[in-house]
Design a protein around this motif. Structure first.
Motif, mmCIF file in Angstrom:
data_model
loop_
_atom_site.group_PDB
_atom_site.id
_atom_site.type_symbol
_atom_site.label_atom_id
_atom_site.label_comp_id
_atom_site.label_asym_id
_atom_site.label_seq_id
_atom_site.Cartn_x
_atom_site.Cartn_y
_atom_site.Cartn_z
ATOM 1 N N LEU A 116 50.867 17.591 29.972
ATOM 2 C CA LEU A 116 49.585 17.725 30.481
ATOM 3 C C LEU A 116 48.833 16.371 30.105
ATOM 4 O O LEU A 116 47.789 15.897 30.500
ATOM 5 C CB LEU A 116 48.821 18.720 29.934
ATOM 6 N N LEU A 117 49.618 15.639 29.126
ATOM 7 C CA LEU A 117 48.988 14.476 28.372
ATOM 8 C C LEU A 117 49.928 13.267 28.538
ATOM 9 O O LEU A 117 49.235 12.030 28.831
ATOM 10 C CB LEU A 117 48.640 14.739 26.750
ATOM 11 N N ASN A 118 51.315 13.459 28.768
ATOM 12 C CA ASN A 118 51.964 12.203 28.847
ATOM 13 C C ASN A 118 52.549 12.171 30.404
ATOM 14 O O ASN A 118 52.932 13.100 30.951
ATOM 15 C CB ASN A 118 53.333 12.515 28.074
ATOM 16 N N LYS A 119 52.403 10.914 30.877
ATOM 17 C CA LYS A 119 52.394 10.842 32.270
ATOM 18 C C LYS A 119 53.915 10.183 32.571
ATOM 19 O O LYS A 119 54.548 9.473 31.810
ATOM 20 C CB LYS A 119 51.629 9.806 32.866
ATOM 21 N N VAL A 120 54.644 10.747 33.423
ATOM 22 C CA VAL A 120 56.153 10.333 33.921
ATOM 23 C C VAL A 120 56.146 9.943 35.227
ATOM 24 O O VAL A 120 55.640 10.552 36.122
ATOM 25 C CB VAL A 120 57.061 11.484 33.642
ATOM 26 N N ASP A 121 56.323 8.558 35.718
ATOM 27 C CA ASP A 121 56.614 8.194 36.875
ATOM 28 C C ASP A 121 57.886 8.995 37.872
ATOM 29 O O ASP A 121 58.502 9.548 37.194
ATOM 30 C CB ASP A 121 56.757 6.944 37.222
ATOM 31 N N ALA A 122 57.671 8.885 39.115
ATOM 32 C CA ALA A 122 58.680 9.818 39.818
ATOM 33 C C ALA A 122 60.159 9.315 39.673
ATOM 34 O O ALA A 122 60.829 10.165 39.767
ATOM 35 C CB ALA A 122 58.258 9.442 41.624
ATOM 36 N N GLN A 123 60.331 8.228 39.445
ATOM 37 C CA GLN A 123 61.598 7.663 39.277
ATOM 38 C C GLN A 123 62.461 8.068 38.077
ATOM 39 O O GLN A 123 63.271 8.486 38.022
ATOM 40 C CB GLN A 123 61.683 6.052 39.531
ATOM 41 N N LEU A 124 61.624 8.022 36.965
ATOM 42 C CA LEU A 124 61.940 8.373 35.622
ATOM 43 C C LEU A 124 62.068 9.931 35.900
ATOM 44 O O LEU A 124 63.223 10.768 35.333
ATOM 45 C CB LEU A 124 61.171 8.266 34.500
ATOM 46 N N ALA A 125 61.293 10.739 36.280
ATOM 47 C CA ALA A 125 61.394 12.305 36.353
ATOM 48 C C ALA A 125 62.331 12.430 37.180
ATOM 49 O O ALA A 125 63.355 13.444 36.827
ATOM 50 C CB ALA A 125 60.089 12.947 36.962
ATOM 51 N N SER A 126 62.824 11.742 38.371
ATOM 52 C CA SER A 126 63.889 12.156 39.267
ATOM 53 C C SER A 126 65.216 11.752 38.429
ATOM 54 O O SER A 126 66.159 12.684 38.511
ATOM 55 C CB SER A 126 63.944 11.353 40.298
ATOM 56 N N LYS A 127 65.362 10.961 37.557
ATOM 57 C CA LYS A 127 66.745 10.590 36.766
ATOM 58 C C LYS A 127 66.813 11.707 35.717
ATOM 59 O O LYS A 127 67.962 12.109 35.726
ATOM 60 C CB LYS A 127 66.491 9.224 35.899
ATOM 61 N N ILE A 128 65.883 12.179 35.133
ATOM 62 C CA ILE A 128 66.003 13.197 34.169
ATOM 63 C C ILE A 128 66.299 14.448 34.827
ATOM 64 O O ILE A 128 67.246 15.213 34.510
ATOM 65 C CB ILE A 128 64.793 13.440 33.449
ATOM 66 N N VAL A 129 65.544 14.883 35.911
ATOM 67 C CA VAL A 129 65.935 16.072 36.744
ATOM 68 C C VAL A 129 67.333 16.056 37.287
ATOM 69 O O VAL A 129 68.224 17.052 37.296
ATOM 70 C CB VAL A 129 64.982 16.449 37.742
ATOM 71 N N TRP A 130 67.816 14.937 37.994
ATOM 72 C CA TRP A 130 69.099 14.961 38.386
ATOM 73 C C TRP A 130 70.203 14.934 37.095
ATOM 74 O O TRP A 130 71.035 15.753 37.274
ATOM 75 C CB TRP A 130 69.435 13.532 38.972
ATOM 76 N N LEU A 131 69.943 14.436 36.095
ATOM 77 C CA LEU A 131 70.919 14.550 34.865
ATOM 78 C C LEU A 131 71.125 15.886 34.520
ATOM 79 O O LEU A 131 71.917 16.547 34.174
ATOM 80 C CB LEU A 131 70.473 13.730 33.579
ATOM 81 N N ASP A 132 69.838 16.587 34.350
ATOM 82 C CA ASP A 132 70.024 17.988 33.790
ATOM 83 C C ASP A 132 70.642 19.176 34.969
ATOM 84 O O ASP A 132 71.177 20.115 34.372
ATOM 85 C CB ASP A 132 68.329 18.572 33.463
ATOM 86 N N THR A 193 60.529 13.137 42.992
ATOM 87 C CA THR A 193 60.423 12.959 44.539
ATOM 88 C C THR A 193 61.579 11.919 44.896
ATOM 89 O O THR A 193 61.586 11.732 46.088
ATOM 90 C CB THR A 193 59.181 12.346 44.806
ATOM 91 N N GLU A 194 62.125 11.440 44.133
ATOM 92 C CA GLU A 194 63.263 10.430 44.225
ATOM 93 C C GLU A 194 64.722 10.701 44.104
ATOM 94 O O GLU A 194 65.535 9.784 43.786
ATOM 95 C CB GLU A 194 62.972 8.863 43.799
ATOM 96 N N LEU A 195 64.940 11.857 44.222
ATOM 97 C CA LEU A 195 66.269 12.655 43.597
ATOM 98 C C LEU A 195 67.359 11.754 44.601
ATOM 99 O O LEU A 195 68.421 11.451 44.112
ATOM 100 C CB LEU A 195 66.202 14.032 43.973
ATOM 101 N N ALA A 196 66.951 11.764 45.931
ATOM 102 C CA ALA A 196 68.227 10.955 46.906
ATOM 103 C C ALA A 196 68.484 9.565 46.434
ATOM 104 O O ALA A 196 69.533 9.354 46.409
ATOM 105 C CB ALA A 196 67.758 10.957 48.064
#
Length: 265
Positions: A116-132, A193-196
């Motif tokens: 809720l407080l810390n913002k993560v951009d789409a690219q970094l979020a996608s990289k972490i989701v892909w890894l996990d 949103t950038e998983l591909a």
């Protein structure tokens, strides 16, 4: 860029600072002979050496993919540390973990990531989701993000719950082509949103040689203490084959993650 074989340092515990009573594994904050503090993960804890294997493999995969991970080290624990500990539970854990354990560099002053407080951009979020999704990490939820903010940057921690299929028996490599259903609970899924594009990028980084080099870091003693009858080299081959096959079929878990994200909106 030429490929560099990864290496892990080995340190020795000189001071047991305090237990970190988080989860069931009772990690501890310790000082090592290099004068740094580490979060020590014990091989004698409930999940045994498989949690350390997952921590090491998933953590070094994350580092290879350019994500921020505290330095991972091997940590020698001398038998003397269990003698004077007044807490019987901790004393038993120390005695059960004599020898080679795993540590992560302690990020002093870090704070827990708050979605809720810390913002993560789409690219970094996608990289972490892909890894996990790749390593089947069930432990990156809103309830327990296992991410820290340190010097205004996002760091990933605690990957011991990854590769959970190695707890299921000798046929777990056959699960390499399965989607990762638990990705629906990932704390960053809505932003991924950038998983591909990330999938394409990570395929260029994770060669079979890189995967094999990371798996080769796992010590024989951990592999021979996990109750599996195969030799250490045979077990490493299973891990490497599982990860290589899973990477080759990454569209399965990427599509599943995209479907789960679309279901959120």
């Amino acid at each position: 860029m030429p490929y560099t074989q990864p290496e892990l340092r080995t340190v020795n515990v000189i001071r047991y600072a305090k237990p970190l009573r988080e989860g069931g594994s009772l990690p501890a904050l310790v000082e090592a002979d290099d004068e740094f503090l580490y979060v020590l993960k014990f091989w004698g804890a409930g999940q045994g050496t498989k949690a350390l294997i997952a921590e090491l493999i998933a953590g070094e995969l994350a580092r290879t993919l350019g994500l921020r991970i505290p330095e991972i080290v091997f940590v020698n624990l001398d038998e003397a540390f269990g003698r004077t500990e007044p807490d019987e539970e901790i004393q038993d854990l120390l005695r059960a973990s004599e020898g080679l354990n795993l540590g992560l560099h302690y990020l002093s002053g870090s704070i827990t990531f708050d979605p809720l407080l810390n913002k993560v951009d789409a690219q970094l979020a996608s990289k972490i989701v892909w890894l996990d999704a790749f390593v089947m990490n069930v432990d990156r939820t809103a309830r327990n993000t296992n991410m820290l903010m340190w010097h205004k940057e996002l760091w990933l921690i605690d990957h011991g719950a990854s590769l959970y299929v190695h707890h299921t028996g000798p046929n777990w490599p056959e699960q390499s082509k399965r989607p990762f259903a638990q990705i629906k609970d990932h704390v960053l899924l809505s932003k991924a949103t950038e998983l591909a594009a990330v999938d394409t990028e990570f395929h260029q980084i994770l060669s079979p040689e890189r995967i094999q080099a990371i798996v080769s870091l796992v010590p024989d003693i951990w592999l021979m203490n996990n109750g599996v009858v195969e030799s250490a080299s045979e077990q490493r081959d299973v891990y490497a084959r599982f990860l290589t096959d899973r990477l080759a079929s990454s569209e399965i878990f990427v599509n599943a993650a995209n479907d789960a994200r679309n279901a959120l909106v």
